[in-house]
Write an enzyme that holds these catalytic residues in place. Structure first.
Site, PDB file in Angstrom:
ATOM      1  N   LEU B 148      21.772  -0.352  73.501  1.00  0.00           N
ATOM      2  CA  LEU B 148      21.621  -1.681  74.078  1.00  0.00           C
ATOM      3  C   LEU B 148      21.812  -1.651  75.590  1.00  0.00           C
ATOM      4  O   LEU B 148      21.002  -2.189  76.346  1.00  0.00           O
ATOM      5  CB  LEU B 148      22.648  -2.620  73.434  1.00  0.00           C
ATOM      6  CG  LEU B 148      22.777  -3.999  74.067  1.00  0.00           C
ATOM      7  CD1 LEU B 148      21.465  -4.764  73.971  1.00  0.00           C
ATOM      8  CD2 LEU B 148      23.893  -4.804  73.402  1.00  0.00           C
ATOM      9  N   TYR B 276      24.233 -15.644  72.052  1.00  0.00           N
ATOM     10  CA  TYR B 276      23.294 -14.522  72.040  1.00  0.00           C
ATOM     11  C   TYR B 276      21.913 -14.922  72.547  1.00  0.00           C
ATOM     12  O   TYR B 276      21.184 -14.099  73.089  1.00  0.00           O
ATOM     13  CB  TYR B 276      23.255 -13.859  70.655  1.00  0.00           C
ATOM     14  CG  TYR B 276      24.416 -12.915  70.543  1.00  0.00           C
ATOM     15  CD1 TYR B 276      24.357 -11.669  71.144  1.00  0.00           C
ATOM     16  CD2 TYR B 276      25.608 -13.296  69.951  1.00  0.00           C
ATOM     17  CE1 TYR B 276      25.442 -10.808  71.133  1.00  0.00           C
ATOM     18  CE2 TYR B 276      26.695 -12.446  69.931  1.00  0.00           C
ATOM     19  CZ  TYR B 276      26.613 -11.203  70.521  1.00  0.00           C
ATOM     20  OH  TYR B 276      27.672 -10.357  70.531  1.00  0.00           O
ATOM     21  N   HIS B 431      25.369 -11.688  63.825  1.00  0.00           N
ATOM     22  CA  HIS B 431      26.389 -12.421  64.578  1.00  0.00           C
ATOM     23  C   HIS B 431      26.731 -13.766  63.948  1.00  0.00           C
ATOM     24  O   HIS B 431      27.403 -14.588  64.557  1.00  0.00           O
ATOM     25  CB  HIS B 431      25.952 -12.600  66.034  1.00  0.00           C
ATOM     26  CG  HIS B 431      25.982 -11.312  66.788  1.00  0.00           C
ATOM     27  ND1 HIS B 431      27.150 -10.621  67.015  1.00  0.00           N
ATOM     28  CD2 HIS B 431      24.992 -10.563  67.327  1.00  0.00           C
ATOM     29  CE1 HIS B 431      26.878  -9.507  67.687  1.00  0.00           C
ATOM     30  NE2 HIS B 431      25.582  -9.438  67.876  1.00  0.00           N
ATOM     31  N   GLU B 682      52.600 -42.161  84.296  1.00  0.00           N
ATOM     32  CA  GLU B 682      53.403 -42.234  83.075  1.00  0.00           C
ATOM     33  C   GLU B 682      53.083 -43.457  82.232  1.00  0.00           C
ATOM     34  O   GLU B 682      53.923 -43.944  81.473  1.00  0.00           O
ATOM     35  CB  GLU B 682      54.905 -42.114  83.390  1.00  0.00           C
ATOM     36  CG  GLU B 682      55.229 -40.765  84.017  1.00  0.00           C
ATOM     37  CD  GLU B 682      56.707 -40.453  84.163  1.00  0.00           C
ATOM     38  OE1 GLU B 682      57.496 -41.399  84.280  1.00  0.00           O
ATOM     39  OE2 GLU B 682      57.059 -39.259  84.180  1.00  0.00           O
TER      40      GLU B 682
END
Lengths: 749, 749
Positions: B148, B276, B431, B682
């Protein structure tokens, strides 16, 4: 020491006593307290010409108009913080003050009518109210569950009253003063001396509230009560408040001036820590501004060498690169210099503190100004391009009324790229934690090693009424929740306020004169009787390092053998260790008390011989801790959260080094920040430690010498003189055949 | 279905076959692949006139100049990802390509010399290299541990070669082609068919690499190999790659076109998921651009109805409000539209996809452009003020080559204020995760209920060589790590790739036509044979609600009694529950396998009768889940991290609803986002749920009807037709005396 303090106070008293008597003939003009008649005229003349002021005004107007549209509600009090009646009355005090200001600036009667109607409604309600039905407080208010919040209300409501004073009829004023303001002031003072007559942020609010309404009503008895506290109130009864602090101090002094004397150091550090300093800044400064306007002869802003203005500078320096306050003691993370009390602090400090142009850049970031003379000055300064960046540098802030009760040392590198916060202070009253010689470490605004802060969800009613949770005491206050040494699984001073309050650590030396080697060093000998801890932290930029590393030398000398635990509360994910450890199948709390009951053991193993290394990643950066160990030491991965059924604690991690059955020992650790990771480019840069070894080459009573070797073989030597910190003392030393000569408490090359 | 696909492919093949033969007489000009001679002239003419282009050029120049100053290094390969030799060769491929571009644009020989010298150095090294010494990959490269990465290298290096082609002597070219490029192309294809001849993102890189060097060398055999794969390669051997995916597909098709046909749906959704897809976009588009320039007659960008350009749009829509991709399947969180492969995708899509002005605003945020014709077009468009905001709306993206294998439904409200990501897709190749009908929920760019994503520290060598960690398989891929139903503590398809790959969920309907009620609904009947799950998710904006709430109806029908677990992986801190639970003294893993071994039980109790409620706080906002339960149901607080000795998993939390010994059941949950908290002011605003009750008022084979009542007593009715999703079908129903009539799959009022 106590004697000298009293003398100084008496001196100032003499200077101003006559003036106070004279000023009884105070101005009858209104407004006069925060806004002044002359100031309002000036503001009106500038309207439309000063952008930040106009924006702040516009924002306020929108907010108040929306509230006016909603109508007035003054419900019968019943809730704790976060509940409806609490929140509504709290909102009311803000809106009252804001509507009053709008009436003055815009000269639009609708705002005066709104304030009048709401105040009259309160004047009807107030006399009917018993003490608040919720009983948790040591000093219940009437509108709120604690006198503290009632005092908040009065500090704001008096300003509103001042603004519409002339708009009201004499009869209306009489009604308000008789049925609302005077009984209100009495309730929070004479009716609750245990709240009012203290040295504590609570009392500061009470004092300011009573003083402001006193200034306004021209009632010098009330002003005296504000400045000097109640006469003939009980002293030293041993009673404690909800946070476990003593209600009465030893010498029985009280009132606004005592609250300036006691908790503030000459450097402007407030002993409770920045979170509470921020809270107290508003009453301190707003009442001071009122005194300055109504009784200028008091010269309140010059009191104690101008401590109020110094305090603003100290507070700004007690924040990280994002402006968030370091969570020392009971501090809520996220509270920052962008909070409203800091807007008033910065504006007032600008106007009365010599117009420091660096304050303007803070005001710019705050994006709003006070709608009074101070705010106008600031907005004009910004409009005229006077702002300069606020530069935070390394700074040592002493603690204690005289600056002789330890302190907080802050070492900064670059543009707040790395910041060490080293605490060697006094107890910090009831909001103090038991963590002598502890530290936290920041990279920019991100915590690398954290201070846990408080355990409380402030104003979130579902979590214990928005108040302190019991884990604040069982975890957050305990020593083991901090990055410092714990002996025999027991907190410093056994976690006892009575003992802790009597002691403080001692500065050994602080030197930030060179940006490449900055050092702070302090000693503690009372946390564990018979044991002395001496911790020295140095932020060192070595030539072959991308960023400075932090060297931490903790020398422990004891009269007995002990177990020592040194935790590191790292933020982020574990990347690598050089020591072996096991992960248990089921996990158990580490101990039974002193906070140990809240720690799970997630991993346990033996330390490596010589150096144990641990790397982690946080916020896309890598960190490595290298610490000197022997194979007899134990390493533990811990996680907060055991015995916490309500999930009041964050599930954060720590690594703990445990050294058993040891008398004297010196822990030496180096913390590196290195490299970066990007999930977008997926490049990991400089992801490994650059340190090959850390060695103690000498360690005795007189000297501790450390050699740090990097992976290229370059060596850095740091030698500490353990007993003589004098800058002028000369030292000559031979270590492993090398001669070292220098002057002062440390050597570095 | 397979037949029809083949026909379409053959049709396109007929159209272009002649063209391909003709184009053998391709241009001899260089550059011609990505940059073109004409394009370079145009670029040179515009230099200094197009800000974003000039900035991108300047940045590139600085980067390459720094690399040139460092000198060339082509080390003997030895490391995994993250190690020095890996990182250096990876850096080299980027710098090669960039230096080539600089030579063309700036016409400065120093860049040509740098590229030439480095390529010649590689030509000397390459013939000496055996397969990479690290053996973990199913297809080892020579420069890198996997083919790859070698393919990555060639995709970039061919562009560099193209840029200096004319600068080189004939002899140099011959040397490079003979000793480097051709054997390189052969190694990643004929020598490694198990890598090259697949439908997989790996192969796409391989195909593009071989194709680009083929186009450049004018070698049609290589171009054919790229487009159609290897002939006579093995088919369907059952072999698997490192991620557990099959190496060969059923029909044996391979090559670039097969990689366009198979994994992309007609909507441009890539079956592996956006992480991917992002990775594959670069070879897909850069090779397509090369083909468009060298073989325009192929009309590659029109292939499959323009799927490559649709894919860019799909990918941009698969990101949250911060531009980060949804971490479906193996996705690394943080990867975003700002990654470099998206720069090329956006620029190429702009130039070739009708110059959509919304793409310009993305390019603006990316802050850089490709230094080619596409990038110039984009930079000119931005300079000329054509950019419009990119609007992400609700979208349904089908999965599968024909769009008939489920999909991903995204419901958005407002300006991405709230986003639901509902996954009912196919397996997603190797995957893929085992999570049918799962969802994640975002508020702006923050996860409210998370999808865990992958378990991997990409390119961080210390963590398993930067590769997938074993917890990716044991946790991240398992069903229990997702917000969906688990039956009998077993993952969907028993976590078996062989089974999961054969199935997909079915869309029931998707309707985002009204912004106040958007619905997606899908069914799954193969994950657990004998059990059908039908999940319907609606994003509903009720009048009395500040923000929309999410209604989740999960109807389960089974042929047997089972235990059902439904987890909610909330992000943040627990605020409140309305059910009682105990926190165990010691904590244990929840199970032994299917991911359960990684969950600790932190709290366990009985659900409330009717509705169980759970509130939490995250990123300063409040959330409440209200879910229909009975007292027989069990509620568990879980935390990820058991059996994870290397701390590969994040210690995130979840709440799990367990229903035992049940055959048919319908889970109905409402998720509210409400209010906010500021640690600066707050104030806690709207911190409590606005829902009084959620009730199933009818639930049978035909209809499921839900009534949601808010705290003011207002009621909302949602009725789902369970068996008939036709838009035209009419329904009449009486529930508790009320008549309901409507058309289509659901009713809401």
């Amino acid at each position: 020491m106590k004697k000298r303090k009293t003398n100084i106070f008496l001196g100032w008293l003499l200077t101003v006593t006559l003036c106070i008597s004279n000023s009884a003939l105070h101005s009858q003009e209104h407004p006069k307290l925060i806004l002044t008649k002359a100031g309002v005229e000036k503001i009106r003349a500038e309207l439309g010409k000063v952008p930040l002021f106009d924006e702040s005004l516009e924002e306020l107007k929108n907010e108040v108009d929306a509230e006016i549209a909603l109508g007035i509600d003054t419900p019968i009090p019943k809730d704790y913080s976060g509940g409806y009646t609490h929140t509504r009355h709290k909102k009311n005090w803000f809106v009252l003050q804001k509507a009053g200001v709008l009436y003055q600036i815009l000269d639009d009667e609708k705002y005066a009518i709104y304030v009048r109607d709401m105040l009259l409604q309160y004047a009807e309600l107030y006399p009917t109210l018993p003490a608040h039905p919720k009983t948790r407080s040591y000093a219940r208010g009437k509108l709120f569950w604690q006198c503290l919040n009632d005092s908040n209300w009065l500090v704001y409501a008096s300003q509103a009253y001042d603004c519409i004073y002339d708009f009201l009829s004499k009869r209306e004023r009489k009604n308000l003063e008789k049925n609302l303001f005077r009984p209100f002031a009495d309730w929070i003072s004479v009716e609750n001396p245990q709240f009012y007559n203290r040295v504590h942020n609570h009392s500061t609010w009470g004092n300011a509230a009573v003083g402001m309404i006193g200034l306004l009503m021209g009632d010098d008895e009330l002003v005296d009560r504000a400045l000097y506290g109640l006469k003939n109130a009980p002293v030293n009864t041993g009673e404690k408040d909800n946070d476990g602090g003593f209600i009465y101090s030893d010498d029985g002094r009280a009132g606004f001036l005592a609250n300036l004397d006691e908790p503030f150091s000459p450097d402007g550090y407030y002993t409770e820590g920045p979170y509470y300093q921020r809270y107290a800044m508003y009453p301190f400064l707003i009442f001071a501004e009122g005194l300055e306007n109504v009784k200028p002869e008091l010269k309140i802003l010059e009191y104690k060498d101008g401590v109020l203005l110094r305090a603003v500078n100290a507070l700004l320096n007690l924040s990280d690169a994002d402006g968030e306050f370091f969570p020392l003691n009971d501090g809520q993370k996220g509270m920052s210099i962008y909070t409203s009390s800091l807007v008033s602090a910065v504006d007032i400090a600008y106007r009365y503190g010599g117009k420091n142009p660096q304050l303007l850049s803070i005001a710019q970031e705050q994006g709003q100004v006070l709608l009074d003379d101070s705010g106008l000055d600031v907005a004009v300064g910004i409009r005229d391009g006077l702002a300069k960046p606020f530069e935070k540098k390394s700074i040592n802030l002493s603690d204690g009324p005289k600056g002789e009760q330890g302190g907080v040392g802050i070492l900064r590198y670059g543009n707040e790229d790395l910041t060490l916060v080293f605490k060697y202070a006094a107890q910090g009253l009831s909001h103090g934690h038991y963590d002598k010689l502890s530290y936290s470490f920041f990279e920019k605004g991100d915590e690398v090693l954290q201070d846990y802060g408080l355990s409380r969800f402030v104003n979130i009613e579902q979590k214990g009424g928005g108040n302190y949770l019991k884990e604040n005491k069982t975890w957050a206050k305990q020593t083991i929740s901090h990055n410092t040494l714990v002996q025999n699984e027991t907190s410093h001073f056994k976690g006892k306020y009575e003992i802790g309050s009597k002691h403080h650590s001692q500065l050994y030396f602080f030197d930030a004169s060179q940006s490449t080697v900055q050092v702070v060093s302090a000693k503690e000998s009372n946390a564990y009787p018979g044991t002395e801890m001496h911790r020295t932290m140095a932020l060192i930029k070595g030539d072959s390092f991308e960023k400075p590393f932090l060297l931490d030398i903790l020398k422990v000398t004891s009269d007995s053998k002990n177990q020592y635990d040194l935790p590191f509360y790292f933020m982020g994910q574990v990347i690598q260790t050089n020591f072996e450890y096991n992960a248990p199948e089921t996990i158990e709390p580490l101990g039974k008390k002193y906070g140990y009951q809240h720690l799970w053991t997630e991993g346990q193993g033996k330390a490596s011989e010589d150096n144990s290394k641990f790397s982690w990643m946080n916020e896309r950066r890598f960190y490595t801790l290298t610490t000197t160990t022997t194979a007899a030491d134990e390493m533990r991965f811990v996680r907060i959260g055991a015995n916490d059924p309500e999930f009041n604690l964050r599930r954060d991690a720590g690594l703990m080094l445990r050294r058993k059955d040891t008398q004297h020992t010196t822990f030496v650790s180096v913390l590196e920040s290195h490299g970066s990771y990007s999930p977008v480019s997926e490049f990991a840069v400089n992801s490994k430690s650059n340190i090959a070894s850390v060695k103690k080459v000498r360690d005795d009573e007189k000297y501790t010498a450390i050699v740090i070797e990097d992976i290229k073989g370059e060596k850095y030597v740091f030698i500490l003189s353990n007993k003589d910190e004098s800058n002028s003392s000369k030292h000559n030393l031979n270590i492993n055949g090398n001669d070292y000569s220098w002057s002062g408490p440390y050597f570095f090359k």
